[in-house]
Design a protein around this motif. Structure first.
Motif, PDB file in Angstrom:
ATOM      1  N   TYR A   4       0.809  -1.218   0.000  1.00  0.00           N
ATOM      2  CA  TYR A   4       0.000   0.000   0.000  1.00  0.00           C
ATOM      3  C   TYR A   4       0.847   1.275   0.000  1.00  0.00           C
ATOM      4  CZ  TYR A   4      -4.492  -2.309   0.418  1.00  0.00           C
ATOM      5  OH  TYR A   4      -5.621  -3.047   0.159  1.00  0.00           O
ATOM      6  N   LEU A   5       1.992   1.242   0.673  1.00  0.00           N
ATOM      7  CA  LEU A   5       2.876   2.408   0.622  1.00  0.00           C
ATOM      8  C   LEU A   5       3.379   2.636  -0.802  1.00  0.00           C
ATOM      9  CD1 LEU A   5       4.965   1.940   3.906  1.00  0.00           C
ATOM     10  CD2 LEU A   5       3.296   3.743   3.432  1.00  0.00           C
ATOM     11  N   GLY A   6       3.535   1.563  -1.556  1.00  0.00           N
ATOM     12  CA  GLY A   6       3.989   1.682  -2.937  1.00  0.00           C
ATOM     13  C   GLY A   6       2.986   2.349  -3.855  1.00  0.00           C
ATOM     14  N   LEU A   7       1.750   2.508  -3.394  1.00  0.00           N
ATOM     15  CA  LEU A   7       0.731   3.181  -4.194  1.00  0.00           C
ATOM     16  C   LEU A   7       0.739   4.693  -4.002  1.00  0.00           C
ATOM     17  CD1 LEU A   7      -2.264   0.697  -3.725  1.00  0.00           C
ATOM     18  CD2 LEU A   7      -0.876   1.024  -5.779  1.00  0.00           C
ATOM     19  N   LEU A   8       1.535   5.164  -3.053  1.00  0.00           N
ATOM     20  CA  LEU A   8       1.629   6.607  -2.852  1.00  0.00           C
ATOM     21  C   LEU A   8       2.426   7.248  -3.990  1.00  0.00           C
ATOM     22  CD1 LEU A   8       2.453   6.703   0.976  1.00  0.00           C
ATOM     23  CD2 LEU A   8       0.229   7.095  -0.118  1.00  0.00           C
ATOM     24  N   PRO A   9       2.128   8.507  -4.329  1.00  0.00           N
ATOM     25  CA  PRO A   9       2.896   9.185  -5.382  1.00  0.00           C
ATOM     26  C   PRO A   9       4.381   9.267  -5.031  1.00  0.00           C
ATOM     27  CG  PRO A   9       0.888  10.399  -4.885  1.00  0.00           C
ATOM     28  CD  PRO A   9       0.999   9.332  -3.844  1.00  0.00           C
ATOM     29  N   LEU A  10       5.218   8.982  -6.007  1.00  0.00           N
ATOM     30  CA  LEU A  10       6.681   9.033  -5.886  1.00  0.00           C
ATOM     31  C   LEU A  10       7.240   8.003  -4.916  1.00  0.00           C
ATOM     32  CD1 LEU A  10       7.224  12.916  -5.794  1.00  0.00           C
ATOM     33  CD2 LEU A  10       7.237  11.395  -7.791  1.00  0.00           C
ATOM     34  N   PRO A  28      -8.252  12.386 -21.607  1.00  0.00           N
ATOM     35  CA  PRO A  28      -9.417  11.958 -20.808  1.00  0.00           C
ATOM     36  C   PRO A  28      -9.485  10.439 -20.647  1.00  0.00           C
ATOM     37  CG  PRO A  28     -10.058  13.595 -22.446  1.00  0.00           C
ATOM     38  CD  PRO A  28      -8.672  13.185 -22.781  1.00  0.00           C
ATOM     39  N   LEU A  29      -9.233   9.723 -21.742  1.00  0.00           N
ATOM     40  CA  LEU A  29      -9.248   8.258 -21.680  1.00  0.00           C
ATOM     41  C   LEU A  29      -8.152   7.742 -20.755  1.00  0.00           C
ATOM     42  CD1 LEU A  29     -10.378   5.571 -22.725  1.00  0.00           C
ATOM     43  CD2 LEU A  29      -8.761   5.737 -24.643  1.00  0.00           C
ATOM     44  N   SER A  30      -6.996   8.400 -20.802  1.00  0.00           N
ATOM     45  CA  SER A  30      -5.871   7.998 -19.959  1.00  0.00           C
ATOM     46  C   SER A  30      -6.199   8.177 -18.479  1.00  0.00           C
ATOM     47  CB  SER A  30      -4.631   8.814 -20.320  1.00  0.00           C
ATOM     48  OG  SER A  30      -3.546   8.484 -19.483  1.00  0.00           O
ATOM     49  N   VAL A  31      -6.838   9.292 -18.135  1.00  0.00           N
ATOM     50  CA  VAL A  31      -7.197   9.549 -16.729  1.00  0.00           C
ATOM     51  C   VAL A  31      -8.178   8.492 -16.223  1.00  0.00           C
ATOM     52  CG1 VAL A  31      -8.375  11.153 -15.178  1.00  0.00           C
ATOM     53  CG2 VAL A  31      -6.744  12.017 -16.861  1.00  0.00           C
ATOM     54  N   VAL A  32      -9.165   8.144 -17.079  1.00  0.00           N
ATOM     55  CA  VAL A  32     -10.133   7.112 -16.701  1.00  0.00           C
ATOM     56  C   VAL A  32      -9.433   5.768 -16.494  1.00  0.00           C
ATOM     57  CG1 VAL A  32     -12.132   5.778 -17.493  1.00  0.00           C
ATOM     58  CG2 VAL A  32     -12.078   8.248 -17.832  1.00  0.00           C
ATOM     59  N   ALA A  33      -8.522   5.438 -17.400  1.00  0.00           N
ATOM     60  CA  ALA A  33      -7.798   4.170 -17.310  1.00  0.00           C
ATOM     61  C   ALA A  33      -6.921   4.125 -16.065  1.00  0.00           C
ATOM     62  CB  ALA A  33      -6.954   3.960 -18.564  1.00  0.00           C
ATOM     63  N   ILE A  34      -6.234   5.225 -15.774  1.00  0.00           N
ATOM     64  CA  ILE A  34      -5.376   5.284 -14.582  1.00  0.00           C
ATOM     65  C   ILE A  34      -6.210   5.099 -13.323  1.00  0.00           C
ATOM     66  CG2 ILE A  34      -3.933   6.811 -13.185  1.00  0.00           C
ATOM     67  CD1 ILE A  34      -2.924   8.039 -15.806  1.00  0.00           C
ATOM     68  N   THR A  35      -7.365   5.760 -13.263  1.00  0.00           N
ATOM     69  CA  THR A  35      -8.240   5.645 -12.086  1.00  0.00           C
ATOM     70  C   THR A  35      -8.713   4.211 -11.896  1.00  0.00           C
ATOM     71  OG1 THR A  35      -9.005   7.919 -12.444  1.00  0.00           O
ATOM     72  CG2 THR A  35     -10.332   6.525 -10.997  1.00  0.00           C
ATOM     73  N   ALA A  36      -9.099   3.567 -13.008  1.00  0.00           N
ATOM     74  CA  ALA A  36      -9.585   2.187 -12.933  1.00  0.00           C
ATOM     75  C   ALA A  36      -8.475   1.234 -12.493  1.00  0.00           C
ATOM     76  CB  ALA A  36     -10.149   1.762 -14.288  1.00  0.00           C
ATOM     77  N   ILE A  37      -7.304   1.388 -13.083  1.00  0.00           N
ATOM     78  CA  ILE A  37      -6.186   0.497 -12.735  1.00  0.00           C
ATOM     79  C   ILE A  37      -5.722   0.745 -11.308  1.00  0.00           C
ATOM     80  CG2 ILE A  37      -3.813  -0.146 -13.313  1.00  0.00           C
ATOM     81  CD1 ILE A  37      -4.450   0.543 -16.212  1.00  0.00           C
ATOM     82  N   TYR A  38      -5.729   2.010 -10.897  1.00  0.00           N
ATOM     83  CA  TYR A  38      -5.319   2.322  -9.524  1.00  0.00           C
ATOM     84  C   TYR A  38      -6.285   1.671  -8.520  1.00  0.00           C
ATOM     85  CZ  TYR A  38      -3.406   4.992  -5.623  1.00  0.00           C
ATOM     86  OH  TYR A  38      -2.807   5.342  -4.448  1.00  0.00           O
ATOM     87  N   GLY A  39      -7.591   1.751  -8.829  1.00  0.00           N
ATOM     88  CA  GLY A  39      -8.563   1.091  -7.964  1.00  0.00           C
ATOM     89  C   GLY A  39      -8.336  -0.400  -7.915  1.00  0.00           C
ATOM     90  N   LEU A  40      -8.001  -0.998  -9.066  1.00  0.00           N
ATOM     91  CA  LEU A  40      -7.699  -2.422  -9.099  1.00  0.00           C
ATOM     92  C   LEU A  40      -6.448  -2.735  -8.294  1.00  0.00           C
ATOM     93  CD1 LEU A  40      -8.354  -5.223 -10.276  1.00  0.00           C
ATOM     94  CD2 LEU A  40      -6.947  -4.616 -12.264  1.00  0.00           C
ATOM     95  N   GLU A  41      -5.454  -1.858  -8.365  1.00  0.00           N
ATOM     96  CA  GLU A  41      -4.214  -2.072  -7.618  1.00  0.00           C
ATOM     97  C   GLU A  41      -4.434  -2.004  -6.106  1.00  0.00           C
ATOM     98  OE1 GLU A  41      -0.707  -2.748  -8.589  1.00  0.00           O
ATOM     99  OE2 GLU A  41      -2.201  -3.628  -9.905  1.00  0.00           O
ATOM    100  N   VAL A  42      -5.381  -1.187  -5.681  1.00  0.00           N
ATOM    101  CA  VAL A  42      -5.718  -1.145  -4.253  1.00  0.00           C
ATOM    102  C   VAL A  42      -6.218  -2.512  -3.793  1.00  0.00           C
ATOM    103  CG1 VAL A  42      -7.291  -0.147  -2.551  1.00  0.00           C
ATOM    104  CG2 VAL A  42      -6.184   1.329  -4.232  1.00  0.00           C
ATOM    105  N   LEU A  43      -7.030  -3.149  -4.636  1.00  0.00           N
ATOM    106  CA  LEU A  43      -7.511  -4.495  -4.323  1.00  0.00           C
ATOM    107  C   LEU A  43      -6.377  -5.518  -4.389  1.00  0.00           C
ATOM    108  CD1 LEU A  43     -10.904  -4.567  -6.278  1.00  0.00           C
ATOM    109  CD2 LEU A  43     -10.578  -4.319  -3.814  1.00  0.00           C
ATOM    110  N   VAL A  44      -5.562  -5.414  -5.437  1.00  0.00           N
ATOM    111  CA  VAL A  44      -4.464  -6.369  -5.625  1.00  0.00           C
ATOM    112  C   VAL A  44      -3.476  -6.312  -4.467  1.00  0.00           C
ATOM    113  CG1 VAL A  44      -2.433  -6.878  -7.063  1.00  0.00           C
ATOM    114  CG2 VAL A  44      -4.655  -6.461  -8.133  1.00  0.00           C
ATOM    115  N   ALA A  45      -3.203  -5.102  -3.964  1.00  0.00           N
ATOM    116  CA  ALA A  45      -2.252  -4.947  -2.853  1.00  0.00           C
ATOM    117  C   ALA A  45      -2.700  -5.749  -1.641  1.00  0.00           C
ATOM    118  CB  ALA A  45      -2.118  -3.470  -2.497  1.00  0.00           C
ATOM    119  N   GLY A  46      -3.980  -5.694  -1.322  1.00  0.00           N
ATOM    120  CA  GLY A  46      -4.501  -6.455  -0.191  1.00  0.00           C
ATOM    121  C   GLY A  46      -4.609  -7.940  -0.490  1.00  0.00           C
TER     122      GLY A  46
END
Length: 255
Positions: free
Chosen positions: A114-120, A215-233
């Motif tokens: 989860y710390l790895g999901l923080l910016p930088l 716009p498509l990139s922002v949507v994709a990043i948001t979706a993948i980031y949400g998936l990564e939150v699940l994957v991390a756990g």
């Protein structure tokens, strides 16, 4: 003229490297300095931070032992109960004496993810060197424990008495191979999932520089980031429950 145009487009084109985020760098000194075993790097810093978070949650967060728990104490008790039940359900009562080790392992991986999901931030568990050490620790620990607790009877784990006699040697070879592959699959599963998700986020972030795709990139990043939150756990859970399964084999090789 055409060559110059292509060269100019290449120089001004979109260039990004999705795997740069996994590069280990010294925390102090100049960029490009060599990283030795004693160097304090971004990897060691974020691993130390993950370990500190474990201490803050379990030690500092629960030091009051309040009857009406604070939010931090409630979170610690929730995680404690979750892992305790996992260990008890998989390994039985006999495995509960190893609960502190499994609890620490789970929380360290969870916070690292989860710390790895923080910016930088840097994700230590995206490196096979880190996950391999964790997996080898589990593999060597449960193997030694299996022989200490059961002696040579631990080898019964590889001998399938229920199978026909002529198939038992073949099955034993397969079981031995699969047993020694455990630390490989145990470590690659965790690191591979995190690398894939973080790399995908970086790729779509690179496309955000193109106005038409932004716009498509922002949507994709948001979706993948949400998936990564699940994957991390989920990956912390998968690593831990596999550890419990391997521990069960060491405690009860005949089952």
């Amino acid at each position: 003229m055409a060559t110059e145009t292509v060269a100019a487009e290449g120089e001004s084109g979109l260039v990004f490297h999705p795997f740069d985020q996994f590069e280990i760098k010294p925390l102090f000194g100049e960029i490009g300095d060599p990283v030795s075993w004693y160097t304090i790097s971004n990897a060691t810093f974020w691993m130390a931070l993950a370990a500190l978070c474990v201490v803050l949650l379990l030690v500092v967060g629960t030091r009051g032992r309040a009857v009406i728990p604070s939010r931090v104490q409630s979170a610690a008790e929730l995680v404690y109960g979750f892992v305790y039940k996992m260990v008890e359900d998989v390994t039985g009562k006999e495995g509960l004496k190893y609960f502190p080790w499994i609890m620490t392992l789970f929380l360290f991986i969870l916070f690292s993810n989860y710390l790895g999901l923080l910016p930088l931030a840097f994700t230590p568990t995206s490196h096979i060197a880190v996950t391999a050490v964790l997996a080898l620790g589990v593999f060597i620990g449960v193997t030694v424990l299996g022989f200490v607790k059961n002696g040579m009877a631990f080898l019964g784990l590889f001998w399938m008495k229920e199978a026909p006699l002529f198939l038992r040697p073949v099955i034993a070879i397969i079981e031995v191979i699969s047993y020694f592959v455990r630390p490989v699959s145990h470590s690659i599963r965790l690191a591979g999932n995190l690398v894939a998700g973080h790399a995908m986020i970086k790729v779509f972030a690179g496309f955000a520089a193109i106005a038409a795709l932004s716009p498509l990139s922002v949507v994709a990043i948001t979706a993948i980031y949400g998936l990564e939150v699940l994957v991390a756990g989920i990956q912390a859970y998968v690593f831990t429950i596999l550890t419990c399964i391997y521990l069960k084999d060491a405690l009860h090789p005949s089952h």
